[in-house]
Design an enzyme around this catalytic site. Structure first.
Site, mmCIF file in Angstrom:
data_model
loop_
_atom_site.group_PDB
_atom_site.id
_atom_site.type_symbol
_atom_site.label_atom_id
_atom_site.label_comp_id
_atom_site.label_asym_id
_atom_site.label_seq_id
_atom_site.Cartn_x
_atom_site.Cartn_y
_atom_site.Cartn_z
ATOM 1 N N PHE A 41 0.831 -1.208 0.000
ATOM 2 C CA PHE A 41 0.000 0.000 0.000
ATOM 3 C C PHE A 41 0.864 1.257 0.000
ATOM 4 O O PHE A 41 0.406 2.333 -0.392
ATOM 5 C CB PHE A 41 -0.936 -0.003 1.218
ATOM 6 C CG PHE A 41 -0.295 0.379 2.520
ATOM 7 C CD1 PHE A 41 -0.344 1.688 2.978
ATOM 8 C CD2 PHE A 41 0.348 -0.566 3.295
ATOM 9 C CE1 PHE A 41 0.244 2.044 4.187
ATOM 10 C CE2 PHE A 41 0.937 -0.222 4.501
ATOM 11 C CZ PHE A 41 0.886 1.085 4.946
ATOM 12 N N LYS A 42 2.121 1.119 0.370
ATOM 13 C CA LYS A 42 3.006 2.280 0.427
ATOM 14 C C LYS A 42 3.392 2.788 -0.956
ATOM 15 O O LYS A 42 3.910 3.901 -1.089
ATOM 16 C CB LYS A 42 4.235 1.955 1.272
ATOM 17 C CG LYS A 42 3.830 1.701 2.720
ATOM 18 C CD LYS A 42 4.961 1.252 3.603
ATOM 19 C CE LYS A 42 4.420 0.975 5.014
ATOM 20 N NZ LYS A 42 5.454 0.518 5.959
#
Length: 320
Positions: free
Chosen positions: A138-139
């Site tokens: 998700f980063k």
């Protein structure tokens, strides 16, 4: 509305959809941006570009916006018409001092992937798939835009910079992918030698070029401490961790995007250092009508703090 449509400048064919999109973007970005940044320790002040390139404030605090821009429910309701990169431009324009044409371009370049939203239990539970980026973390949603903003500022100011990043796994892979081969930017990733999976280690150690991965005989906390110390002592350095406001702000976007698609009123957020949750709190403060639930592992000092009022950090952090 008519005057705007007549003068709308669309990169695509001026179809009904593109004119509607242009109108929505105009409505959501017509407020002037004049946000400055202050340190959580109250001494340092900066523009967005300065905060981005410093990473950590000189007084050892974290840069945060001096105020939070507000969006009305009517404005939020218009977001359903925007693609992800368009919404990213809308949200980021409220916080950054990058000209519109450049910000639009780098948002479109950064978000060449989407967020599938899966429905379960007859629409009672949804899972937002934030694993569609190049590192499957998700980063990616944060650092793909962060890297491009930094590249733009470095190029504009004719500078060189070294990015120091501490990782427990996901951040390092995402940073390596986002910053790979960017001009005038060197990246050093510090990772705990015995707490990284083989796949994550390969993401960081095999990419080469301007990306250097360093194994640290310690834990993530040790890596973060080394990075913070260097940021304060070595000129020309910045961070790609959540201590950098430029890493945190792009994460606000997917809260608005997900809400615009399914009107979810409760977000359950897997939480480590709580950067992701802070982005959700900022979205809420901007006007998003949501409730946030933090899901933690055995490193549970924050929920214990809420229960007792006494903060006792878990040192060293537990590997889960």
């Amino acid at each position: 509305y008519a005057d705007f449509v007549i003068n709308a400048e669309c990169e695509e064919e001026k179809s009904t959809n593109s004119i509607v999109t242009a109108y929505v973007v105009h409505q959501l970005t017509k407020k002037k941006n004049s946000i400055s940044y202050i340190s959580t320790n109250g001494k340092s002040k900066a523009t967005f570009s300065e905060a981005l390139m410093q990473g950590l404030a000189s007084d050892k605090g974290l840069f945060v916006p001096k105020y939070t821009p507000k969006l009305s429910q009517e404005e939020i309701s218009l977001m359903k018409y925007l693609k992800y990169y368009e919404l990213a431009f809308v949200i980021m324009k409220h916080f950054v001092n990058i000209e519109d044409s450049t910000l639009k371009r780098i948002c479109k370049e950064a978000y060449h992937f989407d967020i599938p939203i899966e429905s379960y239990y007859n629409g009672k539970l949804f899972i937002a798939r934030l694993d569609q980026g190049p590192s499957a973390s998700f980063k990616d949603f944060a650092v793909q835009l962060l890297a491009r903003m930094m590249e733009y500022i470095v190029s504009k100011e004719n500078k060189r910079i070294t990015i120091l990043t501490a990782t427990s796994g996901d951040t390092g892979g995402a940073v390596a992918s986002a910053f790979h081969n960017l001009k005038n930017i060197q990246v050093i990733i510090l990772m705990p030698a015995n707490e990284i999976s083989k796949r994550q280690r390969k993401q960081m150690t095999t990419i080469g070029g301007n990306i250097k991965a360093v194994l640290v005989n310690g834990k993530f906390d040790d890596c973060q401490a080394l990075a913070k110390e260097a940021l304060l002592k070595v000129k020309g350095t910045s961070s790609a961790n959540s201590i950098n406001i430029g890493r945190l702000l792009p994460q606000i976007v997917y809260y608005f995007y997900i809400y615009s698609r399914i009107k979810a009123d409760t977000f359950v957020v897997p939480s480590g250092n709580f950067g992701n949750l802070v982005a959700g709190l900022m979205a809420k403060k901007m006007g998003l009508p949501i409730r946030l639930v933090a899901a933690v592992n055995e490193n549970d000092e924050v929920p214990k703090f809420f229960e007792s009022g006494i903060y006792k950090p878990i040192t060293p952090s537990k590997r889960c």
